[in-house]
Motif scaffolding. Sequence first.
Motif, PDB file in Angstrom:
ATOM      1  N   ARG A  79      -4.354 -84.368  10.888  1.00 41.42           N
ATOM      2  CA  ARG A  79      -4.182 -84.477  12.345  1.00 41.42           C
ATOM      3  C   ARG A  79      -2.717 -84.771  12.683  1.00 41.42           C
ATOM      4  NH1 ARG A  79      -9.019 -86.707  11.560  1.00 41.42           N
ATOM      5  NH2 ARG A  79     -10.802 -85.721  12.542  1.00 41.42           N
ATOM      6  N   THR A  80      -2.113 -85.651  11.914  1.00 42.65           N
ATOM      7  CA  THR A  80      -0.699 -85.962  12.131  1.00 42.65           C
ATOM      8  C   THR A  80       0.163 -84.722  11.917  1.00 42.65           C
ATOM      9  OG1 THR A  80      -1.047 -88.256  11.463  1.00 42.65           O
ATOM     10  CG2 THR A  80       1.217 -87.437  11.388  1.00 42.65           C
ATOM     11  N   ILE A  81      -0.096 -83.978  10.864  1.00 42.51           N
ATOM     12  CA  ILE A  81       0.647 -82.749  10.588  1.00 42.51           C
ATOM     13  C   ILE A  81       0.441 -81.753  11.724  1.00 42.51           C
ATOM     14  CG2 ILE A  81       0.812 -80.749   9.038  1.00 42.51           C
ATOM     15  CD1 ILE A  81      -0.082 -82.734   6.758  1.00 42.51           C
ATOM     16  N   ALA A  82      -0.789 -81.597  12.167  1.00 48.86           N
ATOM     17  CA  ALA A  82      -1.116 -80.637  13.227  1.00 48.86           C
ATOM     18  C   ALA A  82      -0.426 -80.978  14.545  1.00 48.86           C
ATOM     19  CB  ALA A  82      -2.630 -80.579  13.425  1.00 48.86           C
ATOM     20  N   GLU A  83      -0.166 -82.248  14.754  1.00 53.76           N
ATOM     21  CA  GLU A  83       0.448 -82.684  16.014  1.00 53.76           C
ATOM     22  C   GLU A  83       1.960 -82.845  15.932  1.00 53.76           C
ATOM     23  OE1 GLU A  83      -1.556 -86.333  16.910  1.00 53.76           O
ATOM     24  OE2 GLU A  83      -3.478 -85.339  17.277  1.00 53.76           O
ATOM     25  N   ARG A  84       2.480 -83.265  14.770  1.00 56.25           N
ATOM     26  CA  ARG A  84       3.871 -83.719  14.726  1.00 56.25           C
ATOM     27  C   ARG A  84       4.795 -82.995  13.770  1.00 56.25           C
ATOM     28  NH1 ARG A  84       2.115 -89.860  14.452  1.00 56.25           N
ATOM     29  NH2 ARG A  84       1.163 -90.011  16.515  1.00 56.25           N
ATOM     30  N   ASP A  85       4.279 -82.137  12.925  1.00 54.70           N
ATOM     31  CA  ASP A  85       5.163 -81.474  11.969  1.00 54.70           C
ATOM     32  C   ASP A  85       6.253 -80.724  12.731  1.00 54.70           C
ATOM     33  OD1 ASP A  85       5.125 -80.694   8.861  1.00 54.70           O
ATOM     34  OD2 ASP A  85       5.945 -79.036  10.048  1.00 54.70           O
ATOM     35  N   PRO A  86       7.504 -80.766  12.255  1.00 58.80           N
ATOM     36  CA  PRO A  86       8.576 -80.056  12.966  1.00 58.80           C
ATOM     37  C   PRO A  86       8.465 -78.538  12.885  1.00 58.80           C
ATOM     38  CG  PRO A  86       9.448 -81.124  10.992  1.00 58.80           C
ATOM     39  CD  PRO A  86       8.016 -81.544  11.134  1.00 58.80           C
ATOM     40  N   GLY A  87       7.627 -78.033  12.010  1.00 57.17           N
ATOM     41  CA  GLY A  87       7.481 -76.585  11.879  1.00 57.17           C
ATOM     42  C   GLY A  87       6.286 -76.061  12.656  1.00 57.17           C
ATOM     43  N   GLU A  88       6.527 -75.116  13.537  1.00 59.41           N
ATOM     44  CA  GLU A  88       5.463 -74.560  14.371  1.00 59.41           C
ATOM     45  C   GLU A  88       4.356 -73.916  13.536  1.00 59.41           C
ATOM     46  OE1 GLU A  88       4.796 -71.297  17.947  1.00 59.41           O
ATOM     47  OE2 GLU A  88       6.724 -71.372  16.918  1.00 59.41           O
ATOM     48  N   GLN A  89       4.738 -73.140  12.529  1.00 57.21           N
ATOM     49  CA  GLN A  89       3.739 -72.448  11.725  1.00 57.21           C
ATOM     50  C   GLN A  89       2.925 -73.421  10.865  1.00 57.21           C
ATOM     51  OE1 GLN A  89       2.955 -69.272  12.267  1.00 57.21           O
ATOM     52  NE2 GLN A  89       4.527 -69.413  13.862  1.00 57.21           N
ATOM     53  N   VAL A  90       3.550 -74.494  10.417  1.00 54.93           N
ATOM     54  CA  VAL A  90       2.807 -75.521   9.683  1.00 54.93           C
ATOM     55  C   VAL A  90       1.802 -76.172  10.619  1.00 54.93           C
ATOM     56  CG1 VAL A  90       2.975 -77.777   8.540  1.00 54.93           C
ATOM     57  CG2 VAL A  90       4.555 -75.942   7.918  1.00 54.93           C
ATOM     58  N   ARG A  91       2.218 -76.483  11.840  1.00 54.34           N
ATOM     59  CA  ARG A  91       1.291 -77.087  12.805  1.00 54.34           C
ATOM     60  C   ARG A  91       0.102 -76.155  13.070  1.00 54.34           C
ATOM     61  NH1 ARG A  91       6.063 -78.090  15.540  1.00 54.34           N
ATOM     62  NH2 ARG A  91       5.496 -76.576  17.154  1.00 54.34           N
ATOM     63  N   VAL A  92       0.391 -74.875  13.243  1.00 57.79           N
ATOM     64  CA  VAL A  92      -0.678 -73.907  13.503  1.00 57.79           C
ATOM     65  C   VAL A  92      -1.645 -73.847  12.320  1.00 57.79           C
ATOM     66  CG1 VAL A  92      -1.159 -71.423  13.780  1.00 57.79           C
ATOM     67  CG2 VAL A  92       0.624 -72.524  15.159  1.00 57.79           C
ATOM     68  N   ALA A  93      -1.118 -73.813  11.101  1.00 52.86           N
ATOM     69  CA  ALA A  93      -1.980 -73.773   9.914  1.00 52.86           C
ATOM     70  C   ALA A  93      -2.842 -75.029   9.821  1.00 52.86           C
ATOM     71  CB  ALA A  93      -1.135 -73.610   8.646  1.00 52.86           C
ATOM     72  N   ALA A  94      -2.261 -76.189  10.139  1.00 54.08           N
ATOM     73  CA  ALA A  94      -3.022 -77.445  10.099  1.00 54.08           C
ATOM     74  C   ALA A  94      -4.076 -77.466  11.199  1.00 54.08           C
ATOM     75  CB  ALA A  94      -2.080 -78.639  10.225  1.00 54.08           C
ATOM     76  N   GLN A  95      -3.718 -76.985  12.375  1.00 54.44           N
ATOM     77  CA  GLN A  95      -4.691 -76.934  13.469  1.00 54.44           C
ATOM     78  C   GLN A  95      -5.860 -76.016  13.110  1.00 54.44           C
ATOM     79  OE1 GLN A  95      -2.159 -75.756  16.720  1.00 54.44           O
ATOM     80  NE2 GLN A  95      -1.147 -77.743  16.785  1.00 54.44           N
TER      81      GLN A  95
END
Length: 188
Positions: free
Chosen positions: A8-24
């Motif tokens: 959840r933290t990665i999905a919300e706060r990672d500085p990389g947009e694509q990483v956030r999308v993958a986590a979401q």
Amino acid sequence: MRTRESMRTIAERDPGEQVRVAAQWALRPGATDADIEEFFGYGWVSGAALDLESYRMRVADAEVERHRALTRLIAVAAEAEETLKNSADAAKARAEAERAWQDVAKHAEAASKTWLAEQESAAAQAGNWRDIARLSGEDADQLWKSIGESAGANRDSWSAEQAEAARTADFWKRMVEQARDNAARVHG
């Protein structure tokens, strides 16, 4: 499960947009533990690679446009200086040449500021991957350990981008100084 909280933290706060999308995606309604495993085994690394490639393409494309504009502005300033040599109205020609060099300085100053922001962006990514590398070494969860190998490489790549952004910002800072010197020289 601690892993889901981390996700959840990665999905919300990672500085990389694509990483956030993958986590979401891995946390979407109906997602299973297999989706979480897929994120740690593949999605995180592939998202990070896309983020890095996207950054590189974006800054390279923008830099080409900045250099194109710089070349045009310098040509205008050089032409204005040449006009000054044979102008009947020296004061007007001098003001136009000075203004042309000031335009070069403004363009270079904006580029320098942009690169300072890119340097901060790359530093945030490098710091993020440094923390991930550390956490993957400390966490007993096998899912976290699987990201450890690529985390160090990502940290190094973003550190290199940070250093390149600093060098490029310095280039533009020197261009600002040179253009201002030229404007002062023309002013007299």
